[in-house]
Design a protein around this motif. Structure first.
Motif, mmCIF file in Angstrom:
data_model
loop_
_atom_site.group_PDB
_atom_site.id
_atom_site.type_symbol
_atom_site.label_atom_id
_atom_site.label_comp_id
_atom_site.label_asym_id
_atom_site.label_seq_id
_atom_site.Cartn_x
_atom_site.Cartn_y
_atom_site.Cartn_z
ATOM 1 N N PRO A 1 0.823 -1.224 0.000
ATOM 2 C CA PRO A 1 0.000 0.000 0.000
ATOM 3 C C PRO A 1 0.852 1.266 0.000
ATOM 4 O O PRO A 1 0.463 2.281 -0.578
ATOM 5 C CB PRO A 1 -0.809 -0.123 1.302
ATOM 6 N N GLN A 2 2.029 1.198 0.656
ATOM 7 C CA GLN A 2 2.912 2.367 0.689
ATOM 8 C C GLN A 2 3.431 2.695 -0.716
ATOM 9 O O GLN A 2 3.543 3.881 -1.077
ATOM 10 C CB GLN A 2 4.087 2.112 1.640
ATOM 11 N N GLU A 3 3.743 1.670 -1.502
ATOM 12 C CA GLU A 3 4.207 1.902 -2.874
ATOM 13 C C GLU A 3 3.112 2.545 -3.714
ATOM 14 O O GLU A 3 3.375 3.457 -4.510
ATOM 15 C CB GLU A 3 4.642 0.583 -3.505
ATOM 16 N N VAL A 4 1.886 2.052 -3.555
ATOM 17 C CA VAL A 4 0.763 2.630 -4.295
ATOM 18 C C VAL A 4 0.574 4.092 -3.906
ATOM 19 O O VAL A 4 0.395 4.960 -4.764
ATOM 20 C CB VAL A 4 -0.525 1.823 -4.026
ATOM 21 N N ALA A 5 0.633 4.369 -2.596
ATOM 22 C CA ALA A 5 0.449 5.751 -2.123
ATOM 23 C C ALA A 5 1.538 6.667 -2.658
ATOM 24 O O ALA A 5 1.268 7.797 -3.080
ATOM 25 C CB ALA A 5 0.438 5.764 -0.596
ATOM 26 N N ARG A 6 2.795 6.188 -2.649
ATOM 27 C CA ARG A 6 3.909 7.011 -3.169
ATOM 28 C C ARG A 6 3.729 7.293 -4.654
ATOM 29 O O ARG A 6 4.002 8.407 -5.123
ATOM 30 C CB ARG A 6 5.240 6.307 -2.908
ATOM 31 N N GLU A 7 3.265 6.273 -5.389
ATOM 32 C CA GLU A 7 3.069 6.460 -6.824
ATOM 33 C C GLU A 7 1.981 7.491 -7.090
ATOM 34 O O GLU A 7 2.101 8.335 -7.981
ATOM 35 C CB GLU A 7 2.710 5.117 -7.478
ATOM 36 N N LEU A 8 0.919 7.428 -6.323
ATOM 37 C CA LEU A 8 -0.153 8.411 -6.479
ATOM 38 C C LEU A 8 0.302 9.810 -6.080
ATOM 39 O O LEU A 8 -0.065 10.804 -6.712
ATOM 40 C CB LEU A 8 -1.367 7.998 -5.643
ATOM 41 N N ASP A 9 1.115 9.905 -5.007
ATOM 42 C CA ASP A 9 1.604 11.212 -4.559
ATOM 43 C C ASP A 9 2.507 11.862 -5.588
ATOM 44 O O ASP A 9 2.445 13.073 -5.827
ATOM 45 C CB ASP A 9 2.361 11.066 -3.235
ATOM 46 N N SER A 10 3.377 11.052 -6.203
ATOM 47 C CA SER A 10 4.347 11.606 -7.147
ATOM 48 C C SER A 10 3.783 11.737 -8.566
ATOM 49 O O SER A 10 4.333 12.464 -9.384
ATOM 50 C CB SER A 10 5.621 10.754 -7.170
#
Length: 251
Positions: free
Chosen positions: A86-95
């Motif tokens: 989930p952290q990878e998904v969140a980082r991808e959405l943030d960036s």
């Protein structure tokens, strides 16, 4: 040259599958053979196809077995080991916030018939036309995908979930642009083979929930990781195979 390379790669994967202890399920192999046989109206037509393809019935069964071993090995060895947090998904959405906002989303069902050494382009086209003929009067897409499709979403009945522009092959992207909700595509040719798409639902990006946006990004990251993992595994396996071949000469 490409055909020989494909054959060599498949042979390598089959050997690795056997080395890893992957075995075939006789009932599944028999079902796949019966599916292929069922595409022909008579024994004579089936035998003619085998002769044209340069295959015996036993040779076809061997190819079906190898394809099954390859599929099970890749799913078990590579695909099952991929983790997208989930952290990878969140980082991808943030960036890359445009991933959650750009373009309409479509909930898509997908069916793929591959063109490969086991199936010529002509036979793949005939099969995809036959399947589309069953779907046009309202056939069960999920059932046909589970029976025939050769893509990672086969077990889900071909359901890919929500996809966004740019996430699929260009040929599929182009087709989806012109499909309304509920519409079935014609056969689409790509480097993999022939595809059928059905748009289950269309939704403007503004109407996407956070969960749906996360799912779209998750699918994108998963496929990127799978492609990278497969290329790495293949490179390591080819290197090991080369070493095993030359080792006896080196003493």
């Amino acid at each position: 040259e490409d055909k020989h390379r494909t054959f060599a790669l498949r042979h390598l994967i089959v050997q690795e599958a056997k080395r890893a202890g992957v075995t075939a399920v006789p009932e599944e192999l028999a079902r796949r053979f019966d599916d292929i046989r069922g595409h022909f109206d008579s024994d004579e037509a089936f035998r003619l196809w085998l002769e044209t393809a340069g295959l015996s019935e036993e040779g076809l069964r061997g190819k079906i077995r190898d394809e099954y071993l390859v599929q099970r090995f890749i799913d078990g060895k590579i695909r099952s080991a991929i983790v997208v947090s989930p952290q990878e998904v969140a980082r991808e959405l943030d960036s890359h916030q445009e991933l959650a906002k750009f373009g309409d989303r479509m909930r898509v069902s997908h069916l793929l018939i591959r063109v490969n050494e086991q199936r010529s382009e002509e036979n793949a086209r005939a099969l995809i036309d036959q399947i589309r003929g069953q779907l046009k009067p309202g056939g069960d897409f999920a059932a046909l995908a589970r029976r025939y499709s050769e893509d990672p979403h086969r077990e889900e009945g071909g359901m890919m979930g929500w996809v966004a522009p740019g996430e699929l092959l260009p040929e599929l992207d182009d087709a989806l642009m012109h499909l309304d909700a509920g519409a079935l595509s014609g056969p689409i040719r790509s480097r993999l083979g022939f595809h059928l798409l059905r748009v289950e639902e269309r939704r403007a990006a503004a109407g996407l929930s956070l969960m749906e946006a996360n799912r779209a990004v998750y699918q994108r990251l998963f496929e990127q990781k799978f492609e990278a993992a497969f290329k790495q595994w293949l490179a390591e396996s080819m290197k090991r195979a080369y070493i095993e071949i030359i080792a006896p000469e080196g003493g």
